[in-house]
Design a protein around this motif. Structure first.
Motif, PDB file in Angstrom:
ATOM      1  N   ILE A 286       0.852  -1.182   0.000  1.00  0.00           N
ATOM      2  CA  ILE A 286       0.000   0.000   0.000  1.00  0.00           C
ATOM      3  C   ILE A 286       0.890   1.235   0.000  1.00  0.00           C
ATOM      4  CG2 ILE A 286      -1.740   1.310   1.275  1.00  0.00           C
ATOM      5  CD1 ILE A 286      -2.791  -1.264   2.405  1.00  0.00           C
ATOM      6  N   ARG A 371      -0.301  -8.878  -3.368  1.00  0.00           N
ATOM      7  CA  ARG A 371      -1.414  -7.994  -3.039  1.00  0.00           C
ATOM      8  C   ARG A 371      -2.744  -8.733  -3.211  1.00  0.00           C
ATOM      9  NH1 ARG A 371      -0.334  -4.263  -6.405  1.00  0.00           N
ATOM     10  NH2 ARG A 371       0.958  -2.979  -5.033  1.00  0.00           N
ATOM     11  N   LYS A 375      -5.302  -9.666  -0.187  1.00  0.00           N
ATOM     12  CA  LYS A 375      -6.707  -9.259  -0.264  1.00  0.00           C
ATOM     13  C   LYS A 375      -7.626 -10.461  -0.128  1.00  0.00           C
ATOM     14  CE  LYS A 375     -10.056  -7.084  -3.395  1.00  0.00           C
ATOM     15  NZ  LYS A 375     -10.262  -6.500  -4.749  1.00  0.00           N
ATOM     16  N   GLY A 396       0.065  -3.049   5.874  1.00  0.00           N
ATOM     17  CA  GLY A 396       0.176  -2.824   4.438  1.00  0.00           C
ATOM     18  C   GLY A 396       1.551  -3.073   3.877  1.00  0.00           C
ATOM     19  N   SER A 397       2.370  -3.828   4.588  1.00  0.00           N
ATOM     20  CA  SER A 397       3.732  -4.067   4.138  1.00  0.00           C
ATOM     21  C   SER A 397       4.155  -5.474   4.505  1.00  0.00           C
ATOM     22  CB  SER A 397       4.690  -3.063   4.778  1.00  0.00           C
ATOM     23  OG  SER A 397       6.003  -3.220   4.291  1.00  0.00           O
TER      24      SER A 397
END
Length: 468
Positions: A286, A371, A375, A396-397
């Motif tokens: 992100i 990603r 998700k 987000g990492s």
């Protein structure tokens, strides 16, 4: 002395005969001082050539199982009898059980961080490797400089400039087979008399490596922004090892204010250094990648470290560190006795892989893949009954998430239950060396990046059964 030669499975005749006679000597079937049959007699009895018997006798004599006496023949040497089968059983009984026994193959392993074979760019890598072997044979045979071949260091410097905003020279870069080897070099470069501090919680192997190499190492607790400079001063630290862009295992990203505080701490006294482990930096899913600490270092106190184990595969043992300019000459003088520990053909192949843009394409492709898997994991978690007693923690990492469970059992009890249900997982509490905060209890690390959707669904189903 009669032996069977029916099932040799490619073993030479003389070697099979040698092993048979040796076994009889070791078990006492052939007594010390007993005379062996002559070469011709034994050859005629077994239906083999004299040369075969001679080869077996010569090997037994060379290893000391028998001796040749002129004009008398071969005699067994006195060796204490041994129960070979019992010895083997005892040896196997004392061997630590592997975590990956055949019967455990059905277990879904949420601790694994290896790359799926389908994700590795085999076609491109093998083509580049063939080109290197055919076109640069002479270079491959040359001795690599201790810091690694220039072509790879130039490629890494270019990658760092474009991807991480670091303007470094190839002379600052040192290539090594794994970060463990580079840690060892740093300890020798900076000195064992310095006080090294690591993050608590953190990757346990880092502290083990420092201590195994004779360094004074202490673990320092974290707050929500990372390691605190005040704690480093209180501990008398000279060198601190941190992962500011994505801490393992908590996932904390160190804010810029704390980064500047650490840089000020390092600049306070001569000989202080920060080892910046840029763990998982390629896979911030992100926003933009977090800038490196080295980029903001005006006092040349940051040593940058990274590896290709996450971005390519752990089996390609290629890591590197970037020294501040003030340490380049010191490294050349103190560490010139070491040779580079990475094979030349691997270095040239990786240099070509980076230089021709394939590495950037691979990173972009894998970032998209991870990603999507991240998700999908979050979606499937929300669709599962597990959502009712779990909280997802992520920043987000990186390639792992934290899952906090609303349960009463101790972490080790929960792990045992999950393993019994076919789910291997590690608790966050395992990574603490000192006091475990309440927030870390009942929190587990999920390496989601290498799980297919079917595996994620099955993992959630098995997790659900633990609580039913």
């Amino acid at each position: 002395m009669t032996y069977s030669f029916e099932q040799l499975e490619g073993e030479p005749l003389y070697e099979h005969l040698y092993r048979c006679i040796r076994q009889d000597i070791l078990t006492g079937k052939l007594a010390p001082g007993e005379k062996l049959p002559s070469k011709r007699t034994l050859a005629r009895n077994l239906g083999i050539s004299v040369i075969t018997v001679e080869g077996a006798y010569n090997q037994l004599t060379a290893e000391g199982y028998c001796e040749s006496r002129p004009r008398r023949g071969y005699f067994v040497v006195a060796i204490p009898p041994r129960n070979m089968s019992a010895g083997k059983k005892a040896a196997h009984a004392n061997m630590p059980k592997s975590r990956f026994q055949a019967e455990d193959m059905h277990v879904i392993d949420l601790t694994a961080s290896s790359l799926r074979s389908a994700d590795f760019p085999f076609t491109v890598w093998s083509r580049l490797l063939r080109q290197i072997l055919s076109q640069q044979a002479e270079k491959i045979m040359e001795r690599s400089p201790g810091q690694g071949i220039l072509e790879l260091r130039q490629a890494i410097a270019g990658h760092l400039q474009s991807f991480r905003g670091l303007n470094v020279e190839p002379e600052q870069i040192v290539i090594g087979a794994g970060t463990e080897y580079l840690y060892m070099l740093l300890i020798q470069l900076l000195g064992r008399r310095k006080k090294y501090c690591i993050e608590d919680p953190g990757y346990e192997r880092i502290g083990m490596i420092y201590r195994a190499n004779g360094a004074d190492c202490a673990a320092i607790g974290l707050d929500m922004q990372g390691i605190r400079p005040a704690d480093l001063r209180a501990e008398g630290a000279d060198v601190v090892h941190i992962s500011p862009s994505h801490h393992f295992p908590t996932g904390i990203v160190m804010p810029v204010s704390r980064r500047y505080e650490l840089l000020d701490w390092a600049a306070e006294q001569k000989g202080r250094y920060i080892i910046e482990d840029d763990y998982d930096s390629e896979f911030r899913l992100i926003g933009r990648p977090i800038p490196t600490l080295m980029e903001s270092d005006i006092h040349q106190r940051v040593i940058y470290m990274n590896t290709f184990s996450k971005s390519l595969t752990p089996t390609i043992r290629i890591s590197y560190m970037v020294l501040p300019p003030t340490l380049v000459q010191v490294f050349a003088e103190k560490m010139s006795c070491y040779s580079c520990t990475v094979a030349n053909f691997e270095q040239y192949t990786l240099a070509k892989f980076i230089g021709e843009g394939y590495f950037e394409k691979h990173i972009n492709r894998m970032r998209t893949t991870y990603r999507h898997r991240r998700k999908r994991f979050m979606e499937l978690l929300q669709e599962s009954p597990v959502r009712d007693y779990s909280t997802l923690i992520e920043h987000g990492s990186g390639l792992h998430l934290l899952l906090r469970l609303a349960v009463d059992d101790d972490d080790d009890v929960l792990q045992a239950k999950m393993l019994a249900a076919g789910l291997r997982i590690k608790a966050l509490s395992e990574y603490y060396t000192k006091k475990i905060p309440q927030s870390a209890i009942h929190t587990f690390i999920v390496n989601y990046a290498n799980l297919e959707e079917s595996e994620i669904k099955l993992a959630l189903q098995r997790l659900e059964t633990v609580f039913n």
